[in-house]
Scaffold this motif. Structure first.
Motif, mmCIF file in Angstrom:
data_model
loop_
_atom_site.group_PDB
_atom_site.id
_atom_site.type_symbol
_atom_site.label_atom_id
_atom_site.label_comp_id
_atom_site.label_asym_id
_atom_site.label_seq_id
_atom_site.Cartn_x
_atom_site.Cartn_y
_atom_site.Cartn_z
ATOM 1 N N ASN A 84 0.822 -1.212 0.000
ATOM 2 C CA ASN A 84 0.000 0.000 0.000
ATOM 3 C C ASN A 84 0.855 1.261 0.000
ATOM 4 N N ALA A 85 1.957 1.229 0.782
ATOM 5 C CA ALA A 85 2.806 2.417 0.868
ATOM 6 C C ALA A 85 3.466 2.729 -0.472
ATOM 7 N N VAL A 86 3.928 1.696 -1.153
ATOM 8 C CA VAL A 86 4.579 1.916 -2.453
ATOM 9 C C VAL A 86 3.574 2.455 -3.469
ATOM 10 N N LYS A 87 2.387 1.885 -3.496
ATOM 11 C CA LYS A 87 1.363 2.381 -4.417
ATOM 12 C C LYS A 87 1.022 3.835 -4.120
ATOM 13 N N HIS A 88 0.862 4.135 -2.827
ATOM 14 C CA HIS A 88 0.538 5.515 -2.440
ATOM 15 C C HIS A 88 1.682 6.461 -2.796
ATOM 16 N N GLY A 89 2.942 6.038 -2.508
ATOM 17 C CA GLY A 89 4.088 6.895 -2.771
ATOM 18 C C GLY A 89 4.257 7.214 -4.246
ATOM 19 N N VAL A 90 4.127 6.205 -5.089
ATOM 20 C CA VAL A 90 4.274 6.435 -6.533
ATOM 21 C C VAL A 90 3.148 7.318 -7.051
ATOM 22 N N ALA A 91 1.941 7.087 -6.563
ATOM 23 C CA ALA A 91 0.801 7.886 -7.023
ATOM 24 C C ALA A 91 0.928 9.352 -6.625
ATOM 25 N N TYR B 34 3.934 10.973 -5.294
ATOM 26 C CA TYR B 34 5.220 11.658 -5.410
ATOM 27 C C TYR B 34 6.104 11.125 -6.532
ATOM 28 N N GLY B 35 5.616 10.214 -7.323
ATOM 29 C CA GLY B 35 6.410 9.720 -8.431
ATOM 30 C C GLY B 35 7.571 8.867 -7.961
ATOM 31 N N ASP B 36 8.800 9.235 -8.427
ATOM 32 C CA ASP B 36 9.968 8.410 -8.130
ATOM 33 C C ASP B 36 10.567 8.673 -6.754
ATOM 34 N N HIS B 37 10.268 9.815 -6.151
ATOM 35 C CA HIS B 37 10.989 10.225 -4.946
ATOM 36 C C HIS B 37 10.036 10.301 -3.763
ATOM 37 N N PHE B 38 10.116 9.285 -2.893
ATOM 38 C CA PHE B 38 9.292 9.291 -1.688
ATOM 39 C C PHE B 38 9.930 8.370 -0.654
ATOM 40 N N ALA B 39 9.529 8.525 0.583
ATOM 41 C CA ALA B 39 9.988 7.673 1.680
ATOM 42 C C ALA B 39 8.775 7.105 2.393
ATOM 43 N N LEU B 40 8.971 5.987 3.056
ATOM 44 C CA LEU B 40 7.875 5.375 3.785
ATOM 45 C C LEU B 40 7.765 5.992 5.176
ATOM 46 N N ALA B 41 6.547 6.173 5.639
ATOM 47 C CA ALA B 41 6.291 6.701 6.976
ATOM 48 C C ALA B 41 5.136 5.936 7.585
ATOM 49 N N ILE B 42 5.065 5.943 8.920
ATOM 50 C CA ILE B 42 3.992 5.254 9.631
ATOM 51 C C ILE B 42 3.052 6.286 10.217
ATOM 52 N N GLU B 43 1.805 6.209 9.861
ATOM 53 C CA GLU B 43 0.808 7.125 10.395
ATOM 54 C C GLU B 43 -0.546 6.433 10.372
ATOM 55 N N PRO B 44 -1.434 6.851 11.268
ATOM 56 C CA PRO B 44 -2.745 6.192 11.328
ATOM 57 C C PRO B 44 -3.587 6.509 10.105
ATOM 58 N N THR B 45 -4.488 5.588 9.778
ATOM 59 C CA THR B 45 -5.423 5.808 8.686
ATOM 60 C C THR B 45 -6.827 5.494 9.193
ATOM 61 N N ALA B 46 -7.784 5.931 8.445
ATOM 62 C CA ALA B 46 -9.164 5.562 8.760
ATOM 63 C C ALA B 46 -9.333 4.067 8.496
ATOM 64 N N PRO B 47 -10.150 3.365 9.295
ATOM 65 C CA PRO B 47 -10.305 1.917 9.113
ATOM 66 C C PRO B 47 -10.730 1.517 7.710
ATOM 67 N N ASP B 48 -11.498 2.410 7.043
ATOM 68 C CA ASP B 48 -11.981 2.063 5.715
ATOM 69 C C ASP B 48 -11.114 2.619 4.593
ATOM 70 N N SER B 49 -9.929 3.145 4.946
ATOM 71 C CA SER B 49 -9.040 3.695 3.930
ATOM 72 C C SER B 49 -8.469 2.584 3.061
ATOM 73 N N GLU B 50 -8.256 2.916 1.776
ATOM 74 C CA GLU B 50 -7.675 1.925 0.886
ATOM 75 C C GLU B 50 -6.221 1.631 1.239
ATOM 76 N N TYR B 51 -5.620 2.511 2.063
ATOM 77 C CA TYR B 51 -4.233 2.304 2.467
ATOM 78 C C TYR B 51 -4.114 1.707 3.874
ATOM 79 N N ALA B 52 -5.212 1.366 4.490
ATOM 80 C CA ALA B 52 -5.176 0.785 5.831
ATOM 81 C C ALA B 52 -4.551 -0.604 5.768
ATOM 82 N N THR B 53 -3.491 -0.822 6.540
ATOM 83 C CA THR B 53 -2.782 -2.097 6.494
ATOM 84 C C THR B 53 -3.677 -3.261 6.905
ATOM 85 N N GLY B 54 -4.370 -3.091 8.019
ATOM 86 C CA GLY B 54 -5.227 -4.174 8.501
ATOM 87 C C GLY B 54 -6.686 -3.924 8.228
#
Length: 693
Positions: free
Chosen positions: A596-603, A605-625
């Motif tokens: 999810n993080a890679v898909k979000h980062g590319v969408a 910021y393109g080629d340049h992004f870093a991964l970060a940990i932050e809360p999401t809404a339970p129904d978010s498409e980027y929610a890990t669980g």
């Protein structure tokens, strides 16, 4: 130095960087507060997410052990009734069991074949899947034994009466009378390798897969899930409940019955072989089964003395001495026997085993009466025998494998003991075949065409019908080697020790199963199960002569069939629990989070992004669980600690301590009180290296 014209810009950048860093700190602590509030709102057991549980050991649980009188009385009555029936009407028992065996083989023999094949496939899949790295213990727990010691103990689990009894007898039988449909003729060059390969099938990887599924399940639920080492505790994961439910008691009772008959069979053939050895070494006339029954009585008294006195250390010493003697015996026969012949045939036999494995496993009851007879006497009988030994050997392998990963356990248990056993069969069986060929007439191609010296042949007329009684074949082989008298006497002592250690250890496991998993069960109950095994062994011998082996096959297959179904349930329950293991949950999160993080980062910021940990809404498409319910009972109930009566108690996983009502650590924060109240010790040795088949 910054040029004058660039100074204002640099100051602006530094100010922006400081503001950004401050904003990140605010966001970080906001997320921390949000996460903490979420954990406070979601009532996880002991405030720990199921993905973060390090595991639960049964030794840290509060358990009240005690004799399960229902199992003890019910199973005891069944066994005593059977023994009485067998003593009063042995022929009736033999005839009925033979008829029952025929029905089981024709209609349900496939169950054992599927089990022998399916367990290998399942274990290999588990070992090389993501579950393979799950430890049989707490996160970070190191193996209790070093690799060399562990391998030696696994080797010890495979050394016993069966190898001495069947080692020369089985390969020689296949050499003289191959499996129906085998791609070689009796007495041929190809039959030498094929005979050892057929023996390797019965005693190798497939046999140990049946043991390994029980050992893996017991080790996992005891050292990782905190449940007592009962067969029912494993299967209960499918429908819940505890060891006191009717279904659980039936499962543990079936395990006890299977172990009793499986071990008694080994004791019976051991007594037959000891008796025949005494007759040969002492120059005594054949006494039939009378001497064997006397030997059973004497050695059972030794077993009971061991069980009642608790001389576990002495039993372990005897076991270690026996393993050393077994190694010396194998090296001696290899050295003074046909060394060059064995060196040449062993690699070929192993290659033959691997090449013909599908064909040997594919043999089935639909291939005619000859195949039905062969499978009933050999392959399917062996699968049933190993099923009956599975609770015993499984508990032993589980105990010595604490801290190993599933991958290490599976590969070790499947490969180490089976390799040793196959080599032992190659040495003993190869020597017997060589002696038979030495006394035979051979054609130009090396195939047997007759007997040149009947006095030196193991089978005087070159057919399987002229072989001596199975209990005598080992001594017939040794008799043609230097030092036959000394070796025969040593083997008799070895068999006696194997008898006592096997009976003692199997009785201990049965005693644990009938005492709610107690690691130090009541010694009188242990002695009772030893008497039951001796009684069954006597009934087997009462069938008389060659019928003793047939009776052994009858009783083992019939009594092992119900536990074969339990093995399937255990495998299903194990896989189900592995799917919800904390490490498996973390793997799921890891895969989902990175994807999810890679898909979000590319969408974004393109080629340049870093991964970060932050809360999401339970129904978010980027929610890990987002699709995982971390509060579901199947992932949370297992690590909720309870007292001896099943009432919830507080526990601090970080401190590893039980808490009182005020949240303070209790001085006694494990199950020690419960063990002490029952007169037992949580550090008891349990099953030792006497787990011999």
């Amino acid at each position: 130095m910054t040029p004058p014209e660039q100074a204002p810009r640099a100051e602006t950048n530094e100010k922006a960087a400081d503001e950004y860093a401050a904003e990140r700190r605010v966001r970080y602590f906001t997320r921390r507060r949000q996460a903490k509030r979420f954990l406070d709102e979601v009532n996880y057991p002991h405030s720990i997410h199921p993905a973060l549980v390090p595991g639960v050991s049964v030794e840290d649980q509060k358990v009240r052990y005690g004799i399960d009188r229902i199992i003890l009385v019910a199973v005891g009555a069944v066994i005593l009734g059977f023994v009485a029936w067998g003593v009063i009407a042995p022929q009736q028992v033999f005839d009925l069991s033979t008829a029952a065996l025929g029905w089981v083989m024709r209609n349900l023999g496939w169950v054992f074949n599927v089990l022998a094949i399916g367990m290998v496939l399942l274990l290999v899949v588990l070992a090389f899947s993501r579950y393979g790295k799950i430890p049989l213990g707490l996160d970070g727990e190191k193996p209790e034994y070093g690799t060399a010691s562990w391998a030696a103990m696994l080797f010890g689990a495979g050394i016993g009466i069966g190898i001495i009894f069947f080692g020369p007898f089985e390969p020689l039988t296949y050499y003289l009378s191959p499996r129906p449909g085998a791609p070689y003729d009796a007495g041929s060059i190809a039959a030498m390798k094929g005979a050892i390969a057929q023996s390797a099938l019965h005693w190798g990887v497939n046999a140990w897969a049946i043991y390994a599924i029980v050992g893996l399940a017991v080790a996992y639920v005891s050292f990782r899930r905190g449940r007592v080492p009962l067969m029912s505790a494993i299967v209960a994961g499918l429908w819940g409940g505890d060891s006191s439910s009717p279904g659980s008691r039936v499962i543990d009772a079936l395990a006890i019955i299977a172990t009793l008959f499986g071990t008694a069979a080994s004791l019976g053939i051991g007594a037959l072989q000891i008796a025949r050895g005494v007759e040969i070494v002492g120059g005594l006339p054949a006494t039939g089964t009378a001497l064997a029954m006397l030997i059973i009585g004497v050695l059972t008294l030794g077993t009971i003395a061991s069980a009642v006195s608790g001389v576990a250390r002495g039993i372990r010493w005897l076991s270690n001495i026996n393993m050393a003697l077994a190694l010396v015996l194998a090296v001696f026969i290899f050295g003074v026997g046909p060394t060059v012949f064995l060196v040449n045939i062993i690699p070929g036999a192993i290659t033959e085993y691997l090449g013909t494995l599908p064909g040997m496993l594919g043999a089935n009851m639909s291939e005619g009466e000859d195949m039905q007879s062969f499978l009933s006497s050999w392959t399917t009988f062996y699968w049933a025998w190993w099923v009956s030994w599975a609770p015993f050997v499984g508990v032993f392998t589980a105990k010595i494998s604490r801290g190993r990963t599933i991958r290490q356990f599976v590969l070790g248990v499947l490969l180490i003991p089976s390799s040793i056993i196959v080599l032992a069969f190659a040495v003993l069986g190869g020597t017997a075949i060589w002696l038979q060929r030495r006394a035979s007439e051979l054609d130009a191609a090396g195939n047997t065409v007759g007997i040149a010296d009947p006095d030196r042949a193991i089978a005087p007329d070159g057919t399987v019908d002229s072989l001596p009684a199975p209990a005598e074949i080992f001594f017939a082989v040794v008799d043609q080697l230097p030092g036959a008298g000394i070796i025969s006497a040593i083997v008799i002592v070895m068999l006696a020790i194997f008898f006592i250690t096997s009976a003692d250890s199997a009785s201990l496991v049965n005693s644990q199963l009938s005492q709610k998993g107690n690691p130090t069960p009541n010694r009188l109950v242990t002695a009772f199960w030893a008497l039951c095994m001796a009684g069954i062994a006597v009934v087997i011998l009462l069938f008389g002569g060659q019928n003793a082996l047939q009776g052994l096959q009858n009783l083992i297959v019939i009594t092992a069939l119900p536990f074969a179904v339990v093995l399937v349930l255990m495998a299903v329950a194990l896989v189900k629990e592995l799917r919800h293991d904390p490490m498996a949950i973390r793997d799921h999160y890891q895969e989902a989070a990175i994807e999810n993080a890679v898909k979000h980062g590319v969408a974004e910021y393109g080629d340049h992004f870093a991964l970060a940990i932050e809360p999401t809404a339970p129904d978010s498409e980027y929610a890990t669980g987002g699709e995982f319910d971390s509060t579901a009972p199947e992932v949370t109930e297992w690590y909720a600690r309870t007292d001896e009566d099943g009432n919830p108690v507080e526990y601090d996983y970080e401190a590893g301590a039980y808490l009182d009502e005020d949240g303070n650590s209790l001085p006694e924060d494990s199950a020690d009180e419960a063990w002490r109240a029952d007169g037992a010790s949580p550090t008891a040795e349990g099953v030792d290296g006497a787990g011999n088949r």
